[in-house]
Design a protein around this motif. Sequence first.
Motif, PDB file in Angstrom:
ATOM      1  N   GLU A 159       0.910  -1.285  -0.039  1.00 30.05           N
ATOM      2  CA  GLU A 159      -0.043   0.021   0.009  1.00 30.05           C
ATOM      3  C   GLU A 159       0.704   1.233  -0.026  1.00 30.05           C
ATOM      4  N   PHE A 160       1.869   1.346   0.962  1.00 31.68           N
ATOM      5  CA  PHE A 160       2.753   2.423   0.960  1.00 31.68           C
ATOM      6  C   PHE A 160       3.542   2.567  -0.326  1.00 31.68           C
ATOM      7  N   THR A 161       4.093   1.374  -0.802  1.00 28.20           N
ATOM      8  CA  THR A 161       4.890   1.376  -2.367  1.00 28.20           C
ATOM      9  C   THR A 161       3.806   2.239  -3.419  1.00 28.20           C
ATOM     10  N   ALA A 162       2.645   1.573  -3.252  1.00 26.61           N
ATOM     11  CA  ALA A 162       1.707   2.026  -4.332  1.00 26.61           C
ATOM     12  C   ALA A 162       1.454   3.706  -4.131  1.00 26.61           C
ATOM     13  N   GLU A 163       1.378   4.236  -2.740  1.00 24.23           N
ATOM     14  CA  GLU A 163       1.324   5.611  -2.809  1.00 24.23           C
ATOM     15  C   GLU A 163       2.323   6.138  -3.211  1.00 24.23           C
ATOM     16  N   VAL A 164       3.541   5.890  -3.093  1.00 27.11           N
ATOM     17  CA  VAL A 164       4.912   6.414  -3.632  1.00 27.11           C
ATOM     18  C   VAL A 164       4.985   6.504  -5.204  1.00 27.11           C
ATOM     19  N   CYS A 165       4.604   5.387  -5.669  1.00 26.73           N
ATOM     20  CA  CYS A 165       4.379   5.008  -7.193  1.00 26.73           C
ATOM     21  C   CYS A 165       3.395   5.874  -7.778  1.00 26.73           C
ATOM     22  N   ALA A 166       2.278   6.178  -7.073  1.00 28.93           N
ATOM     23  CA  ALA A 166       1.181   7.141  -7.498  1.00 28.93           C
ATOM     24  C   ALA A 166       1.882   8.371  -7.784  1.00 28.93           C
ATOM     25  N   ILE A 167       2.386   8.888  -6.455  1.00 28.90           N
ATOM     26  CA  ILE A 167       3.088  10.231  -6.812  1.00 28.90           C
ATOM     27  C   ILE A 167       4.071  10.236  -7.888  1.00 28.90           C
ATOM     28  N   ALA A 168       4.736   9.366  -8.005  1.00 29.44           N
ATOM     29  CA  ALA A 168       5.638   9.634  -9.078  1.00 29.44           C
ATOM     30  C   ALA A 168       5.107   9.333 -10.719  1.00 29.44           C
ATOM     31  N   VAL A 169       3.991   8.884 -10.955  1.00 26.50           N
ATOM     32  CA  VAL A 169       3.258   8.959 -11.973  1.00 26.50           C
ATOM     33  C   VAL A 169       2.749  10.076 -12.296  1.00 26.50           C
ATOM     34  N   ALA A 170       2.256  10.695 -10.974  1.00 21.85           N
ATOM     35  CA  ALA A 170       1.331  11.756 -11.053  1.00 21.85           C
ATOM     36  C   ALA A 170       2.287  13.019 -11.569  1.00 21.85           C
ATOM     37  N   GLU A 171       3.680  12.975 -11.007  1.00 16.67           N
ATOM     38  CA  GLU A 171       4.762  13.952 -11.376  1.00 16.67           C
ATOM     39  C   GLU A 171       5.235  13.587 -12.866  1.00 16.67           C
ATOM     40  N   GLY A 172       4.779  12.559 -13.459  1.00 15.53           N
ATOM     41  CA  GLY A 172       5.274  12.476 -15.049  1.00 15.53           C
ATOM     42  C   GLY A 172       6.114  11.508 -15.007  1.00 15.53           C
ATOM     43  N   ALA A 173       6.513  10.383 -14.453  1.00 15.66           N
ATOM     44  CA  ALA A 173       7.554   9.423 -14.310  1.00 15.66           C
ATOM     45  C   ALA A 173       6.590   8.421 -15.753  1.00 15.66           C
ATOM     46  N   GLY A 174       7.430   8.128 -16.663  1.00 19.67           N
ATOM     47  CA  GLY A 174       6.902   7.252 -17.723  1.00 19.67           C
ATOM     48  C   GLY A 174       7.395   5.850 -17.716  1.00 19.67           C
ATOM     49  N   VAL A 175       8.011   5.657 -16.617  1.00 11.74           N
ATOM     50  CA  VAL A 175       8.571   3.959 -16.399  1.00 11.74           C
ATOM     51  C   VAL A 175       8.455   3.852 -14.794  1.00 11.74           C
ATOM     52  N   ILE A 176       7.803   2.825 -14.270  1.00 14.48           N
ATOM     53  CA  ILE A 176       7.946   2.648 -12.996  1.00 14.48           C
ATOM     54  C   ILE A 176       8.506   1.203 -12.683  1.00 14.48           C
ATOM     55  N   ASN A 177       9.605   1.223 -12.101  1.00  7.90           N
ATOM     56  CA  ASN A 177      10.436   0.071 -11.949  1.00  7.90           C
ATOM     57  C   ASN A 177      10.250  -0.758 -10.548  1.00  7.90           C
ATOM     58  N   ILE A 178       9.796  -2.089 -10.361  1.00  3.18           N
ATOM     59  CA  ILE A 178       9.649  -2.429  -9.082  1.00  3.18           C
ATOM     60  C   ILE A 178      10.610  -3.473  -8.791  1.00  3.18           C
ATOM     61  N   PRO A 179      11.701  -2.915  -7.893  1.00  4.22           N
ATOM     62  CA  PRO A 179      13.060  -3.783  -7.935  1.00  4.22           C
ATOM     63  C   PRO A 179      12.900  -4.643  -6.641  1.00  4.22           C
ATOM     64  N   ASP A 180      13.149  -6.091  -7.044  1.00  3.05           N
ATOM     65  CA  ASP A 180      13.482  -6.986  -5.857  1.00  3.05           C
ATOM     66  C   ASP A 180      14.953  -6.882  -5.506  1.00  3.05           C
ATOM     67  N   THR A 181      15.114  -5.827  -4.916  1.00  4.15           N
ATOM     68  CA  THR A 181      16.548  -5.749  -4.441  1.00  4.15           C
ATOM     69  C   THR A 181      17.373  -6.467  -4.009  1.00  4.15           C
ATOM     70  N   VAL A 182      16.748  -7.312  -2.705  1.00  2.00           N
ATOM     71  CA  VAL A 182      17.555  -8.295  -2.202  1.00  2.00           C
ATOM     72  C   VAL A 182      17.412  -9.701  -2.470  1.00  2.00           C
ATOM     73  N   GLY A 183      16.582  -9.809  -3.891  1.00  2.00           N
ATOM     74  CA  GLY A 183      16.380 -11.088  -4.389  1.00  2.00           C
ATOM     75  C   GLY A 183      15.736 -12.217  -3.653  1.00  2.00           C
ATOM     76  N   TYR A 184      14.668 -11.810  -2.954  1.00  2.42           N
ATOM     77  CA  TYR A 184      13.954 -12.383  -1.807  1.00  2.42           C
ATOM     78  C   TYR A 184      12.619 -12.960  -2.412  1.00  2.42           C
ATOM     79  N   THR A 185      11.949 -12.200  -3.621  1.00  4.81           N
ATOM     80  CA  THR A 185      10.486 -12.765  -3.919  1.00  4.81           C
ATOM     81  C   THR A 185      10.563 -14.059  -4.706  1.00  4.81           C
TER      82      THR A 185
END
Lengths: 534, 534
Positions: A159-185
């Motif tokens: 939910e929090f990640t979605a809030e942050v991504c929504a802000i990025a989209v609203a500000e004009g980001a054309g690509v939203i990248n969802i990293p599995d930074t630590v290789g856990y998923t």
Amino acid sequence: MSGEQTASVPPTDRVQIFDTTLRDGEQSPGISLNTEEKVEIAEQLGRLSVDVIEAGFPITSPGDFEAVQAIARAVEGPVICGLARTHKADIDAAWNAIRDSERPRIHTFISTSDIHIEHQLQTDREDVKGQARAAVALARSLCEDVEFSPMDATRADVEFTAEVCAIAVAEGAGVINIPDTVGYTTPEEYTRYLRRLYELVPGLEDVTLSVHCHDDLGLAVANSYAGLLAGARQVECAVNGIGERAGNCSLEEIVMLLRTRRGEHGLDTEVDARELARTSRMVSRRTGYVIQPNKAIVGRNAFAHESGIHQDGVLKERTTYEIMDPTTVGLESNSIVLGKHSGRHALRDALEQLGFKVEGGALNQAFKRFKEIADKKKQVTALDLEAIVSDEMRERTDSYGLAWFEVEAGSRREPNARVAIRIPSGEESVGQASGDGPVDAIFGAIRDAVEADSELRSYTVSAVTEGEDALGEVTVMLHAHGRLASGQGVATDILEASARAYVRALSNALDGAAVREAEGLTADAAQLPTTPGP
Amino acid sequence: MSGEQTASVPPTDRVQIFDTTLRDGEQSPGISLNTEEKVEIAEQLGRLSVDVIEAGFPITSPGDFEAVQAIARAVEGPVICGLARTHKADIDAAWNAIRDSERPRIHTFISTSDIHIEHQLQTDREDVKGQARAAVALARSLCEDVEFSPMDATRADVEFTAEVCAIAVAEGAGVINIPDTVGYTTPEEYTRYLRRLYELVPGLEDVTLSVHCHDDLGLAVANSYAGLLAGARQVECAVNGIGERAGNCSLEEIVMLLRTRRGEHGLDTEVDARELARTSRMVSRRTGYVIQPNKAIVGRNAFAHESGIHQDGVLKERTTYEIMDPTTVGLESNSIVLGKHSGRHALRDALEQLGFKVEGGALNQAFKRFKEIADKKKQVTALDLEAIVSDEMRERTDSYGLAWFEVEAGSRREPNARVAIRIPSGEESVGQASGDGPVDAIFGAIRDAVEADSELRSYTVSAVTEGEDALGEVTVMLHAHGRLASGQGVATDILEASARAYVRALSNALDGAAVREAEGLTADAAQLPTTPGP
């Protein structure tokens, strides 16, 4: 995405390949590529037809900035991307490094997992939202193409990640990248996560969703593939799967998975797969990172059916045991063979066929080296030429050079070496040492000649081609002048290749030290990153 | 399985680890393990607590038969399994090889894909059903524990595969293994396939379903994991992921995936993960197959945070960037350090701590070698001891031995080598040669001394530990006496290690040739396999 998979799938089945070999890959321990080498790799990525090259993280050092700028100026075709934290200094540096590209992109990131927010950023969620908003807005004021990553997203509250991504989209980001930074998923979990984001983030279906997966549990390719099936249309990957810790999704594996199973899902990239094998060799050679024989697609055995019992099925019908044709990834496809009587013209033609434009003084130098080797080897193949030219290209950028060496060794005496090094002033300095073995003695003699302190960290040798007269390729990693640096050398003589590799690693360490000294002056102002990035 | 996942999930969440390092792994090109080495690896697999060891394919050669029998007699704990086609001769050979084990298993297989039936077996579906029925019945008449595999199942008609599996279950097979023989399937597809089998095969929920996945598209671990989530409770895998072409599911990756994400799915194995790193090193050393630095779990960098910007997060809070603790897989957990003043007693204790039982003459020999190396190296670590003891164990089984060598080389002269080889009669034979480099000259001198024809195929060198005085480990793969063979050598001197490795590879080629000569006598009767197995 509102439940139905079709609703979220973009109209296109074209998957964008975002290559991060020069950013996430280059952050691996002991890899130290100079600007010339990075440009060479970026040009090869262009021939491979990747869509985006993440060329570096410009704020981290003047050397990184210079390399990203050189790539932005030299490489045509792919989007050239620079990484930036959410700080203004990072974004300014990224923009200044890439602005000369025809197709620049700024990639900015901030962690959304509580563990990173608390321990790494030492701040709170509200601040993260504010930083993301300001960073995307600033980046968009500079550059049309902006990508945003919520780092460590897969361990973060969706939910929090979605809030942050929504802000990025609203500000004009054309690509939203969802990293599995630590290789856990895992594939199912990642699929659920991305589907939930499609439900929660307004406008996510109108931008490009991207995946960035690490291989700590061996799932990077599978997770990336699951992400594409869930609606993503960009995959972040690296040649040979290099990158932080266990590395990133392997570029060659995800490309050939999509192509081989295209009938199943309809997705594909525009990568020219026939360049995969050569790209893999170039990156392995430049980074000193070996490829295990059983590595998928580009390993020595990936297509091998050497033993008698295996060949039988393959000979009867190739598809019995092979789902891909090795020539489609650029293996077994090149038949260039030169010999000691081949002339300069034949060499230039052969090099051109291999994609190397070598002219003038560089051609003369390459020809001289080719002749030396052709005198010792009956046949000089495409693989040999690649190694020779790569070696020559290194030579020109070295501060130190190997003039000559001699060594005596055996099981009944202490090995002894004498080595002469060309130092930057143009003079030769001679050193002498004994050691545990001839290589140790040579390394000691080099240290004696250049009066440098250094500690060997790793030493690997491999043969460029098969057979008795193969070229040997040595990679040395050492610690000197306060940093890790690596160097490679190629020769038919393993001791010569070792000496060259050591001298180069020392040169690289010195170059790095010079860069760091320059950095020291600006380190405080730049607030150097303490995070590795997505 | 009739729609609901719960209906098909066995009552237990315990996943059985079926290790095929010594069967599918050992079939990789250039791997040539002798019986003693196979037993050593099987004993280590026992310490790792795998559930099943597939020890070989006994019909393929007297050497393979002998090794499976030796493992069945020596290794306690795991089930010892022998592979067999559906032919009576195969099943008899498998049974005779494993019958002395406390827990023997016969694994029989036949292809169910039309492409294999037509091109490889050159028969029809009815015949395949008949062969499967007869083979499982025969195997069950000999052995309680029988496993059946429909080879190339993932490219076969699922209805037909189900018919064949139903026959195997009806005849008493306790394990049904579904191989993705060519590494073609994807997690969703494999899941659908296995769910459909649960619907179609009566009694499948009462036997153990097993998965066997190859990594040609980089999905072996993910496909195996998907199979476990779909109800399988045995996973076939190999140490370091070795095996045909791009290899099998990597044992260490699937084990650590299950353990790390146990909270998610509840599944786990009984593997002692602290033995993973050592098992990986042993298999890499014995097979000569290097591990790339970015290999998950066991690669040099899998847990690395060497550069400054990475360490920051890790130091603040380990879990920021690490999802596993390196000590849980046996890395960084051993602090044994010996020096030149350490005595025989200290050496024996250290070796015991490492799991090596070395006594009497072997201890004297190991101590002599340890002293030689301790004279050159300041500190002898656990990794060094492992390498030295491994090297000594090889020595005892060689037909040829290296007596001494001497070499002169340099960039301004032609390298020249003299080598003395102990030949089987006990005499020394001296050879001399020049070459392109000192290693080439040494190899030439060895050929001169033993009067053997051989062609070098690959040559790799790596350092056992870090630092200037590290032991060098050389792997040579060569073609001699009509076969590929490899050999390793360890020394502080790279030329000495090279000479040892070459002499051993030649010995191995000769041993192999002798075995093949014996085989020649029985080849027709045994109808030697022309299929590589699942």
